[in-house]
Design an enzyme around this catalytic site. Structure first.
Site, PDB file in Angstrom:
ATOM      1  N   HIS A 118     -10.885  -6.596   9.072  1.00 44.32           N
ATOM      2  CA  HIS A 118     -11.485  -6.434   7.750  1.00 44.32           C
ATOM      3  C   HIS A 118     -12.932  -5.954   7.824  1.00 44.32           C
ATOM      4  O   HIS A 118     -13.678  -6.110   6.856  1.00 44.32           O
ATOM      5  CB  HIS A 118     -11.469  -7.764   6.984  1.00 44.32           C
ATOM      6  CG  HIS A 118     -10.120  -8.318   6.707  1.00 44.32           C
ATOM      7  ND1 HIS A 118      -9.368  -8.947   7.656  1.00 44.32           N
ATOM      8  CD2 HIS A 118      -9.388  -8.335   5.562  1.00 44.32           C
ATOM      9  CE1 HIS A 118      -8.218  -9.345   7.125  1.00 44.32           C
ATOM     10  NE2 HIS A 118      -8.208  -8.986   5.856  1.00 44.32           N
ATOM     11  N   GLU A 122       0.822  -1.212   0.000  1.00 42.61           N
ATOM     12  CA  GLU A 122       0.000   0.000   0.000  1.00 42.61           C
ATOM     13  C   GLU A 122       0.853   1.258   0.000  1.00 42.61           C
ATOM     14  O   GLU A 122       0.527   2.243  -0.677  1.00 42.61           O
ATOM     15  CB  GLU A 122      -0.955  -0.027   1.194  1.00 42.61           C
ATOM     16  CG  GLU A 122      -2.124  -0.978   1.057  1.00 42.61           C
ATOM     17  CD  GLU A 122      -1.764  -2.430   1.325  1.00 42.61           C
ATOM     18  OE1 GLU A 122      -2.620  -3.299   1.131  1.00 42.61           O
ATOM     19  OE2 GLU A 122      -0.602  -2.681   1.741  1.00 42.61           O
ATOM     20  N   ALA A 156     -10.481  -0.547   4.146  1.00 43.78           N
ATOM     21  CA  ALA A 156     -10.099   0.652   4.888  1.00 43.78           C
ATOM     22  C   ALA A 156      -9.227   0.303   6.084  1.00 43.78           C
ATOM     23  O   ALA A 156      -8.374   1.109   6.497  1.00 43.78           O
ATOM     24  CB  ALA A 156     -11.343   1.405   5.357  1.00 43.78           C
ATOM     25  N   ASP A 157      -9.412  -0.897   6.630  1.00 48.55           N
ATOM     26  CA  ASP A 157      -8.622  -1.347   7.769  1.00 48.55           C
ATOM     27  C   ASP A 157      -7.120  -1.347   7.475  1.00 48.55           C
ATOM     28  O   ASP A 157      -6.301  -1.295   8.394  1.00 48.55           O
ATOM     29  CB  ASP A 157      -9.021  -2.771   8.161  1.00 48.55           C
ATOM     30  CG  ASP A 157     -10.520  -2.983   8.185  1.00 48.55           C
ATOM     31  OD1 ASP A 157     -11.071  -3.226   9.269  1.00 48.55           O
ATOM     32  OD2 ASP A 157     -11.141  -2.909   7.114  1.00 48.55           O
TER      33      ASP A 157
END
Length: 339
Positions: free
Chosen positions: A137, A68, A92-93
């Site tokens: 998640h 990421e 988003a986690d």
């Protein structure tokens, strides 16, 4: 155009509406491209990019390594030199492993450069639980992103809104965090509730950020919410129809936030219920209550918050259902503010 209601429509799931907007923007602007994990061959694990690879090819729809920090940083750089990337953060986690690129680069570089550079990019990410994917998640984390200055934050609840908000997000010259709820996407293995699949215009249209939508009008209680819980609030309001006349406001965007629509409703009803799938403390629900108090304390006679408790989200289905607010919880809160 800005009004989807004047053009021919077809009924779409939220995932198809998102893809429709992205594809249209890519056809119109060569600077728009998509990058992320499993966005090409797989089409996004929540169908957020399904079919785009076949039309636009691998130079525009890019699968990336599981890094990421690397691909969000690449998207920031591409945006700063004039492109309009859409980077998908699968959950988003996972923001923590790319937080420096998100908050110290994407959100701040325009400010830090004295507006010498713009960062016109979309960080698209999946949020929410209700399908037993456990603590890493299943979060929404709306408040985390909204708390950090420099990013606009978008949370659609219907297909029509998803399309208009995505068009607006891609065209915006500032970074936009576009947060779609997995349960609303309309994918086969995760059935959506009634409501998110809606008629959607064939033509392009935008929905202005900072413009909440009153999904249901009422005179007795104001319910303010977003995402999945728009539909749970509507279910609760419909169940109480004839007993309590409930107004349901879908915020649609958190940054900017349409405070005036909330205040106007509270002036009418005098009672406020805020429903949020994010955690109870230091988040969206507290912010909405604070703004209502600052702008209309004399109008308020009762306030309730319906949120996730401050605990990691359980894996076990009965436990997850217990902590995630349902329509019954919302109905109890609505009754509570009228007692």
């Amino acid at each position: 155009m800005s009004d989807s209601e004047t053009a021919p429509e077809r009924e779409l799931t939220m995932s198809r509406a998102i893809v429709d907007a992205i594809a249209s923007e890519m056809r119109a602007n060569d600077d728009v491209f998509v990058m992320g994990e499993d966005v090409a061959d797989y089409g996004g694990i929540f169908d957020s990019t399904e079919g785009l690879l076949e039309e636009f090819g691998r130079e525009k729809i890019m699968d990336v390594p599981i890094s990421e920090t690397g691909f969000i940083g690449a998207a920031v750089g591409a945006a700063q030199v004039g492109m309009r990337p859409i980077a998908e953060l699968m959950f988003a986690d996972f923001f923590g492993v790319g937080m420096d690129q998100i908050y110290n680069q994407m959100a701040k570089n325009t400010y830090m450069s004295g507006s010498g550079v713009r960062v016109p990019m979309v960080l698209m990410t999946a949020v929410g639980g209700t399908y037993n994917d456990a603590a890493q998640h299943s979060q929404t984390l709306y408040g985390t992103f909204a708390h950090l200055p420099g990013m606009k934050v978008v949370v659609p609840s219907t297909a029509a809104d998803a399309k208009g908000l995505m068009h607006a997000a891609i065209r915006d010259d500032d970074p936009v965090v576009y947060m779609f709820h997995k349960r609303l996407m309309g994918i086969g293995w995760m059935p959506a509730p009634d409501g998110p699949k809606t008629p959607v215009s064939d033509e392009d249209y935008t929905i202005e950020f900072g413009n909440a939508d009153i999904k249901r009008r009422g005179d007795d209680v104001t319910v303010v919410t977003l995402g999945l819980h728009v539909h749970r609030a509507l279910e609760a309001a419909n169940d109480l129809d004839g007993e309590i006349d409930t107004e349901v406001i879908d915020l649609r965007t958190l940054v900017p936030l349409d405070t005036e629509t909330v205040l106007d409703s509270v002036r009418k009803t005098g009672r406020l219920v805020v429903v949020d799938e994010d955690y109870h403390s230091f988040g969206v629900s507290g912010e909405i209550v604070a703004r209502a108090a600052e702008g209309g304390l004399d109008d308020l006679s009762a306030v309730r918050r319906v949120t996730m408790p401050d605990t990691p989200i359980p894996y076990a289905r009965p436990l997850e259902q217990e902590v995630n607010p349902g329509a019954d919880d919302i109905a109890d809160a609505i009754r509570g503010v009228t007692e």
